[in-house]
Design an enzyme around this catalytic site. Structure first.
Site, short mmCIF file in Angstrom:
data_model
loop_
_atom_site.label_atom_id
_atom_site.label_comp_id
_atom_site.label_asym_id
_atom_site.label_seq_id
_atom_site.Cartn_x
_atom_site.Cartn_y
_atom_site.Cartn_z
CD GLU A 192 -2.59 1.57 0.20
OE1 GLU A 192 -1.80 2.62 0.07
OE2 GLU A 192 -3.17 1.15 -0.20
CB ILE A 221 -20.09 11.85 -4.92
CG1 ILE A 221 -18.68 10.22 -4.88
CG2 ILE A 221 -18.87 12.42 -4.29
CD1 ILE A 221 -17.52 10.29 -5.78
CG ASP A 270 -13.40 1.49 -6.35
OD1 ASP A 270 -14.37 1.46 -6.59
OD2 ASP A 270 -13.30 2.87 -6.21
CG HIS A 316 -46.32 -1.92 14.71
ND1 HIS A 316 -46.71 -0.90 13.89
CD2 HIS A 316 -46.82 -1.96 16.42
CE1 HIS A 316 -47.51 -0.53 14.84
NE2 HIS A 316 -47.63 -0.21 15.64
#
Length: 459
Positions: A35, A180, A303, A436
């Protein structure tokens, strides 16, 4: 394995990369996770988590402004942006620390630095070669795109810069009415800004069902957020005090800032992918349904793979690829079954096919749709929200799409994705008991109606 040789070498430590690393280590594989910035990637540090923290602060601001309606005496005095950022950064820091501890506890080797793919089995980081004996996983994520001729700088910003603005703009133009764009428009409006959205396509959140787009447009107009749809950007100028946007219609708009929110592009440039022969299309990495690239032993997730750019998609793909490499032959991920949430006010949440997509797939006359208005739901009345739950089914078949608008409906999409992914029929869900008073109860009512036995709804 020792040294710089591992079963898995993963390039990118965002949602897809770290999920692959954690699952791979869990399955007994040795893992190097590379990373260049911070573990957790865009989602944790500059995307999902910080924007949702701002949206919660915006909700608190709105609650203060509207408190009188609930008999609570409170006053809204303004936004202390430094304290808002302090709250946001605290959330990020706690999650970041937890993730770092998790990665360390699994004996994953975290390599800090920029990685370059140098062969189907090797990644170079600052002169050190990391070799994968089983597979390389590409997970380098995305960046905020701009438009040709639209330079980012000064008062022209992306979501990245918007997250660190040291003031609340008095006025803002948002270029792009997708996820976005509408989320930032919602935050800034709650914080007191005058906001105008410009969207080239005919409607806001254009990837959602048309009914959701119309409902969001109405809700935004009611909140005072202006939206100009079906109109394109043609130019921008700025000076020390303002930015002016020119539209192809000839109209011009002036504001304190221009947020460019026209989508995200794949972060693949200068990563060595093409040099190694990985098939690409406009920067995206092409894979088959099992997320393998055309280069044996090289996979891609998140992505950079064409499709929905969502953190939870990348996360699931990371798990899938780790299991695939370990020989578990996991079931292929159905892209249509991935839930989508836009966290503006009101929220938009969906899973499966829109009514238009279902009609295209099954043919005219072979699709049924039903909308249950939240006006009939007790908890929605308590919360003071409007909206609906829309169900789309194949005629006489399973429900293939769930589409919702309203406060907090993002929390309902979990049941929606079970319905769609398990191909449930309306009568299957209508027989289930929904507590409920909850908004979830509206879900049950919608299915009762679609199953032909409406109680609180008109058939």
């Amino acid at each position: 394995m020792s040294g710089t040789s591992f079963d898995l070498v993963i390039l990118g430590g965002g949602s897809g990369g770290y999920a692959a690393a954690l699952r791979g280590a869990q399955l007994g594989l040795s893992v190097a996770l590379i990373e260049k910035d911070k573990l957790g990637g865009t989602c944790l540090h500059w995307g999902c988590i910080p924007t949702k923290a701002l949206l919660h602060a915006a909700e608190v601001a709105d609650s203060a402004k509207e408190s009188e309606a609930y008999g609570v005496k409170a006053t809204f005095e303004g936004i202390d942006i430094e304290k808002v950022y302090g709250y946001r950064d605290g959330v990020i820091a706690r999650l970041y620390k937890g993730l770092q501890g998790l990665v360390k506890s699994r004996d994953i080797i975290l390599v800090e630095g920029t990685g370059t793919l140098t062969s189907p089995t090797t990644v170079d980081v600052a002169g050190t070669t990391y070799t994968a004996t089983r597979a390389v996983i590409l997970a380098t994520g995305s960046y905020a795109r701009s438009l040709p001729g639209l330079e980012i700088g000064g008062r022209v910003i992306t979501s990245f810069e918007a997250l660190s603005l040291d003031y609340v703009p008095q006025s803002a133009i948002v270029l792009g009415g997708g996820v976005i764009g509408v989320e930032f428009a919602s935050v800034w409006k709650s914080f007191g800004a005058d906001v105008t959205i410009v969207e080239a396509l005919p409607r806001l959140v254009p990837n959602e069902d048309e009914a959701c787009s119309k409902a969001l447009d109405r809700a935004f107009r009611k909140r005072g957020i202006k939206a100009k749809t079906g109109v394109r950007f043609s130019g921008v100028t700025q000076d020390e005090s303002s930015v002016t946007v020119t539209l192809e219609s000839g109209e011009s708009l002036t504001a304190d800032v221009l947020l460019v929110a026209v989508g995200r592009g794949p972060q693949t440039a200068n990563c060595g992918y093409e040099a190694v022969g990985v098939a690409m299309d406009r920067g995206f990495v092409l894979t088959n349904e099992r997320l393998q690239t055309n280069v044996p032993g090289v996979y891609a997730v998140g992505d950079i793979v064409p499709g929905l750019q969502l953190a939870h998609r990348g996360f699931q793909q990371g798990i899938f690829v780790a299991e695939e490499i370990a020989g578990l032959s996991p079931r292929v991920i159905d892209e249509a079954g991935i839930p989508r949430v836009t966290y503006c006010e009101p929220e938009v949440a969906s899973v499966g096919l829109t009514q238009a997509q279902a009609t295209e797939k099954f043919g005219e006359g072979n699709v049924e749709a039903y909308e249950y208005n939240l006006g009939g739901n007790g908890k929605s009345q308590i919360l003071g929200t409007t909206g609906f739950i829309k169900l789309v089914r194949e005629k006489d078949g399973p429900v293939v799409g769930v589409h919702m608008v309203g406060a907090r409906v993002g929390e309902l999409v979990g049941e929606g994705q079970l319905v769609v992914n398990w191909e449930a029929y309306p009568e299957d869900v209508a027989a289930l008991v929904h507590a409920h008073p909850t908004q979830n109860e509206a879900f049950g009512e919608a299915f009762l109606a679609l199953a032909g036995k409406p109680l609180h709804a008109h058939s």
